[in-house]
Design an enzyme around this catalytic site. Structure first.
Site, mmCIF file in Angstrom:
data_model
loop_
_atom_site.group_PDB
_atom_site.id
_atom_site.type_symbol
_atom_site.label_atom_id
_atom_site.label_comp_id
_atom_site.label_asym_id
_atom_site.label_seq_id
_atom_site.Cartn_x
_atom_site.Cartn_y
_atom_site.Cartn_z
ATOM 1 N N SER A 1 -12.782 -25.000 -36.374
ATOM 2 C CA SER A 1 -11.670 -25.819 -36.856
ATOM 3 C C SER A 1 -11.612 -25.726 -38.370
ATOM 4 C CB SER A 1 -11.883 -27.290 -36.454
ATOM 5 O OG SER A 1 -10.963 -28.135 -37.116
ATOM 6 N N TYR B 1 -17.173 -34.661 -36.549
ATOM 7 C CA TYR B 1 -16.413 -33.569 -35.949
ATOM 8 C C TYR B 1 -16.452 -32.341 -36.857
ATOM 9 C CZ TYR B 1 -12.468 -30.855 -34.187
ATOM 10 O OH TYR B 1 -11.674 -29.833 -33.707
#
Length: 252
Positions: free
Chosen positions: A143, A157
């Site tokens: 990501s 995350y």
């Protein structure tokens, strides 16, 4: 039992579903893994079969080792494994590190990191030429958060995806002589329901105007990058991480 097999974890929705559909069009027999939404997974399978492809839906939580083993055993019944897309992952609600519980961190890292490691382990056992396999490719889902850090929002995350970047490079070096290429994509803001699962259903609409391209990406745009990395067109690429983020480089 002659088709090349692709496993897509978290393949029932979003980027995973788009990847499964494109993978079938590229000639793979696709294993659509899902954790809970059976109807969505079966819908992906139905789409693939309607187009003349082969697919099965297999329930399994990538945060549970036994489920991962069962997933790969189900894939074995379709034919030789040629591709793994480590797509399954979770986000959580916005929170500073000072308010994160051990349970939250355990879930985040168990699914986003350990699950990817264990799925790769099972793929290597089947694909490595040093173990009697025919070679293949693994694409991990990182990501843009891995580079942004997401301080004050979702550092856990971001850290999990930073681990995926390192994992990709290290595993690529480990397997370069065994016929397995390992790469990754770093999506940016993509219009999928992962944002709603993290408690921000309107995040795409709110952020899109501030993005360099003034829009979010689509699941299909990410899936096309994944399929390229899996293909022979990327035959000399390993350890590569491709940003599919519309030029996003700073946290809005």
């Amino acid at each position: 039992m002659t088709e090349r097999v692709m496993i897509v974890t978290g393949g029932s929705r979003g980027i995973g579903a788009a990847t499964a559909r494109l993978g079938a069009k590229a000639g793979y027999a696709v294993v659509v893994n899902y954790a809970s939404n059976e109807a969505a997974a079966k819908a992906v399978v139905a789409d693939i079969e309607a187009g003349g492809g082969t697919a099965i839906a297999v329930k399994g939580d990538v945060g549970v080792e036994a489920d991962i083993v069962a997933l790969f055993e189900a894939a074995d019944r379709l034919g030789p494994l040629a591709a793994l897309v480590n797509n399954a992952g979770v986000v959580d609600a916005v929170a500073p590190v000072a308010e994160m519980s051990a349970d939250r961190l355990d879930r985040m890292f168990r699914i986003n990191i350990t699950g990817s490691f264990l799925c790769a382990r099972e793929a290597v056992k089947r694909m490595s030429t040093a173990r009697g396999g025919q070679g293949g490719a693994i694409v991990n889902l990182s990501s843009a958060a891995a580079k942004l850090g997401l301080g004050g929002a979702r550092v856990d995350y971001a850290a999990s995806k930073g681990a995926i970047d390192t994992f990709t490079v290290g595993l690529a070096k480990e397997l370069a002589g065994e016929g397995i290429r390992v790469t990754a994509v770093r999506p940016g803001i993509i219009a999928t329901d992962i944002h709603a699962s993290g408690g921000e259903p309107d995040r795409v609409e709110e952020i899109a105007p501030s993005l360099p391209m003034r829009r979010a990406g689509t699941a299909e745009e990410v899936a096309r990058a994944i399929l390229w990395l899996l293909s022979d067109e990327a035959s000399y690429s390993t350890g590569t991480i491709i940003d599919v983020s519309g030029g996003r480089s700073i946290l809005p």
